[in-house]
Write an enzyme that holds these catalytic residues in place. Sequence first.
Site, PDB file in Angstrom:
ATOM      1  N   THR A  85       4.324   5.789   6.158  1.00 37.71           N
ATOM      2  CA  THR A  85       5.170   6.216   6.843  1.00 37.71           C
ATOM      3  C   THR A  85       6.654   5.735   6.116  1.00 37.71           C
ATOM      4  O   THR A  85       6.912   4.629   5.802  1.00 37.71           O
ATOM      5  CB  THR A  85       5.274   5.571   8.339  1.00 37.71           C
ATOM      6  OG1 THR A  85       4.119   6.046   9.222  1.00 37.71           O
ATOM      7  CG2 THR A  85       6.569   6.063   9.048  1.00 37.71           C
ATOM      8  N   LYS A 160       7.323  12.630  11.227  1.00 41.51           N
ATOM      9  CA  LYS A 160       6.771  11.423  11.447  1.00 41.51           C
ATOM     10  C   LYS A 160       7.819  10.421  12.290  1.00 41.51           C
ATOM     11  O   LYS A 160       7.564   9.720  13.078  1.00 41.51           O
ATOM     12  CB  LYS A 160       6.241  10.761  10.354  1.00 41.51           C
ATOM     13  CG  LYS A 160       5.713   9.402  10.748  1.00 41.51           C
ATOM     14  CD  LYS A 160       4.377   9.334  11.568  1.00 41.51           C
ATOM     15  CE  LYS A 160       4.187   8.047  11.734  1.00 41.51           C
ATOM     16  NZ  LYS A 160       3.110   7.867  12.876  1.00 41.51           N
ATOM     17  N   LYS A 228      10.816  -2.140  10.523  1.00 41.06           N
ATOM     18  CA  LYS A 228      10.614  -2.623   9.232  1.00 41.06           C
ATOM     19  C   LYS A 228      11.914  -3.191   8.899  1.00 41.06           C
ATOM     20  O   LYS A 228      13.173  -2.499   8.918  1.00 41.06           O
ATOM     21  CB  LYS A 228      10.454  -1.196   8.380  1.00 41.06           C
ATOM     22  CG  LYS A 228       8.913  -1.000   8.598  1.00 41.06           C
ATOM     23  CD  LYS A 228       8.750   0.429   8.092  1.00 41.06           C
ATOM     24  CE  LYS A 228       7.234   0.773   8.304  1.00 41.06           C
ATOM     25  NZ  LYS A 228       7.066   2.111   8.170  1.00 41.06           N
TER      26      LYS A 228
HETATM   27  N1  NDP Z   1      -1.096   0.824  12.228  1.00 42.88           N
HETATM   28  C1  NDP Z   1      -0.863   1.998  13.028  1.00 42.88           C
HETATM   29  O1  NDP Z   1      -1.131   2.266  14.016  1.00 42.88           O
HETATM   30  C2  NDP Z   1      -0.328   3.227  12.264  1.00 42.88           C
HETATM   31  C3  NDP Z   1       0.511   2.918  10.854  1.00 42.88           C
HETATM   32  N2  NDP Z   1       1.241   3.781  10.258  1.00 42.88           N
HETATM   33  C4  NDP Z   1       1.979   3.610   8.908  1.00 42.88           C
HETATM   34  O2  NDP Z   1       0.675   3.468   7.791  1.00 42.88           O
HETATM   35  C5  NDP Z   1       1.193   2.339   6.994  1.00 42.88           C
HETATM   36  C6  NDP Z   1       0.396   1.128   7.146  1.00 42.88           C
HETATM   37  O3  NDP Z   1       0.312   0.523   8.104  1.00 42.88           O
HETATM   38  P1  NDP Z   1      -0.823  -0.648   8.479  1.00 42.88           P
HETATM   39  O4  NDP Z   1      -2.358  -0.092   7.744  1.00 42.88           O
HETATM   40  O5  NDP Z   1      -0.963  -0.747  10.172  1.00 42.88           O
HETATM   41  O6  NDP Z   1      -0.129  -1.770   7.927  1.00 42.88           O
HETATM   42  P2  NDP Z   1      -0.749  -2.946   7.295  1.00 42.88           P
HETATM   43  O7  NDP Z   1       0.121  -4.082   7.264  1.00 42.88           O
HETATM   44  O8  NDP Z   1      -2.006  -3.452   7.913  1.00 42.88           O
HETATM   45  O9  NDP Z   1      -0.993  -2.561   5.904  1.00 42.88           O
HETATM   46  C7  NDP Z   1       0.069  -2.516   5.026  1.00 42.88           C
HETATM   47  C8  NDP Z   1      -0.679  -2.231   3.706  1.00 42.88           C
HETATM   48  O10 NDP Z   1       0.413  -2.356   2.548  1.00 42.88           O
HETATM   49  C9  NDP Z   1       0.188  -3.202   1.693  1.00 42.88           C
HETATM   50  N3  NDP Z   1       1.453  -3.735   1.019  1.00 42.88           N
HETATM   51  C10 NDP Z   1       2.540  -4.342   1.813  1.00 42.88           C
HETATM   52  N4  NDP Z   1       3.617  -4.664   0.911  1.00 42.88           N
HETATM   53  C11 NDP Z   1       3.096  -4.385  -0.422  1.00 42.88           C
HETATM   54  C12 NDP Z   1       3.821  -4.705  -1.664  1.00 42.88           C
HETATM   55  N5  NDP Z   1       4.902  -5.165  -1.554  1.00 42.88           N
HETATM   56  N6  NDP Z   1       3.227  -4.265  -2.643  1.00 42.88           N
HETATM   57  C13 NDP Z   1       1.789  -3.695  -2.617  1.00 42.88           C
HETATM   58  N7  NDP Z   1       1.389  -3.459  -1.392  1.00 42.88           N
HETATM   59  C14 NDP Z   1       1.893  -3.851  -0.324  1.00 42.88           C
HETATM   60  C15 NDP Z   1      -0.401  -4.325   2.252  1.00 42.88           C
HETATM   61  O11 NDP Z   1      -1.196  -5.025   1.101  1.00 42.88           O
HETATM   62  P3  NDP Z   1      -1.796  -6.600   1.522  1.00 42.88           P
HETATM   63  O12 NDP Z   1      -3.022  -6.384   2.104  1.00 42.88           O
HETATM   64  O13 NDP Z   1      -1.803  -7.220   0.263  1.00 42.88           O
HETATM   65  O14 NDP Z   1      -0.761  -7.215   2.512  1.00 42.88           O
HETATM   66  C16 NDP Z   1      -1.396  -3.390   3.062  1.00 42.88           C
HETATM   67  O15 NDP Z   1      -2.626  -2.871   2.076  1.00 42.88           O
HETATM   68  C17 NDP Z   1       2.819   1.846   7.795  1.00 42.88           C
HETATM   69  O16 NDP Z   1       3.557   2.867   6.817  1.00 42.88           O
HETATM   70  C18 NDP Z   1       2.561   2.321   9.134  1.00 42.88           C
HETATM   71  O17 NDP Z   1       4.042   2.663   9.551  1.00 42.88           O
HETATM   72  C19 NDP Z   1       0.990   5.147  10.808  1.00 42.88           C
HETATM   73  C20 NDP Z   1       0.397   5.385  11.751  1.00 42.88           C
HETATM   74  C21 NDP Z   1      -0.096   4.426  12.586  1.00 42.88           C
HETATM   75  O1  SSN Z   2       3.186   5.018  13.082  1.00 41.45           O
HETATM   76  C1  SSN Z   2       2.477   4.466  13.922  1.00 41.45           C
HETATM   77  C2  SSN Z   2       2.185   5.491  15.120  1.00 41.45           C
HETATM   78  C3  SSN Z   2       1.233   4.911  15.981  1.00 41.45           C
HETATM   79  C4  SSN Z   2       0.720   5.944  16.982  1.00 41.45           C
HETATM   80  O2  SSN Z   2       0.641   7.030  16.638  1.00 41.45           O
HETATM   81  O3  SSN Z   2      -0.239   5.474  17.869  1.00 41.45           O
END
Ligand code: NDP
Ligand code: SSN
Length: 288
Positions: A85, A160, A228
């Site tokens: 996102t 989104k 964020k």
């Molecule tokens: N969780 C949810 O329900 C949803 C999330 N999203 C979107 O998906 C994306 C991921 O979310 P989510 O998986 O929950 O988040 P997490 O915090 O679990 O994972 C984030 C990921 O980004 C990596 N990361 C963060 N900062 C850096 C950096 N500076 N350099 C390299 N890698 C980095 C992390 O690596 P490391 O493991 O090393 O920290 C990890 O792999 C976001 O954009 C979120 O908005 C969209 C829909 C639903």
């Molecule tokens: O970006 C995250 C959205 C979470 C959701 O759709 O439930």
Amino acid sequence: MGSPMALNLIKVGCDVIVWNRTKSKCDPLISLGAKYSSSPEEVAANCDVTFAMLADPESAIDVTCGKNGAVSGMGPGKGYVDVSTVDVATSKLINEHIKARGALFLEAPVSGSKKLAEDGQLIFLTAGDRSLYELVSPLLDILGKSRFYLGKVGNGAAMKLVVNMIMGSMMASFSEGILLSKKVGLDPSVLVEVVSQGAISAPMYSLKGPSMVKSQYPTAFPLKHQQKKLMLTQDLRLALGLAESVSQSTPIAAAANELYKVAKSYGLSDEDFSAVIEALKAKSQDTA
Ligand SMILES: NC(=O)C1=CN([C@@H]2O[C@H](COP(=O)(O)OP(=O)(O)OC[C@H]3O[C@@H](n4cnc5c(N)ncnc54)[C@H](OP(=O)(O)O)[C@@H]3O)[C@@H](O)[C@H]2O)C=CC1
Ligand SMILES: O=CCCC(=O)O
């Protein structure tokens, strides 16, 4: 989100190569058959199609365009699909870098949280190169239950942000209702049940309501992603910026945004975004 998505591809026999900043998080995937590359560049060099799932705009740009970033491994015949996102400008920037290498780009942020990622039930909001969209559609169908192709780069990111803006406001309003019901002597669990049966029912309310009533916020979508802070960006603020850019009034989302900021200041960043209710409790001196 990236882990369950990769896992679902491994499960159906795709040849998957993984990288993550914290390598240990790749171990479960490696033990199930994924190969590991030591940088995003190497992943892109070794794959036809590279998927990126990063926390926020800064990390999405860094992993793509930074040192040993995916861009360096891209070239003609390859595709880059960013499912993170991010804001419109970030997506356009990444698109330009990928295109400069002669490769194809698709933005494909997802609607749906961790459980839906595990269950292959995500909704993809894609935009960019139509030919890459066609190519990866079978993969998107493994990872999700539906996909939308929205045209030019930026439209997926914008869609989104609009969806998350609505979600943020809905959760803030639901939180107020839970606390108000309790203050006037009602059982908030019954409120959750009433809501779930009426015209305003939503899976989000049924899923998170029972835990919220118990002040529990098992993390599906971390609050920090609704708020964020990097580059002063966050889903709600980005959505507010998007609205401002077209002079669309969004007072409800603006008010909700303030609550997420308060919740974050209480150290709730890693809790589920439903922990926004704590911001209202503190305001009304309700610690129950
Ligand atoms: N969780 C949810 O329900 C949803 C999330 N999203 C979107 O998906 C994306 C991921 O979310 P989510 O998986 O929950 O988040 P997490 O915090 O679990 O994972 C984030 C990921 O980004 C990596 N990361 C963060 N900062 C850096 C950096 N500076 N350099 C390299 N890698 C980095 C992390 O690596 P490391 O493991 O090393 O920290 C990890 O792999 C976001 O954009 C979120 O908005 C969209 C829909 C639903
Ligand atoms: O970006 C995250 C959205 C979470 C959701 O759709 O439930």
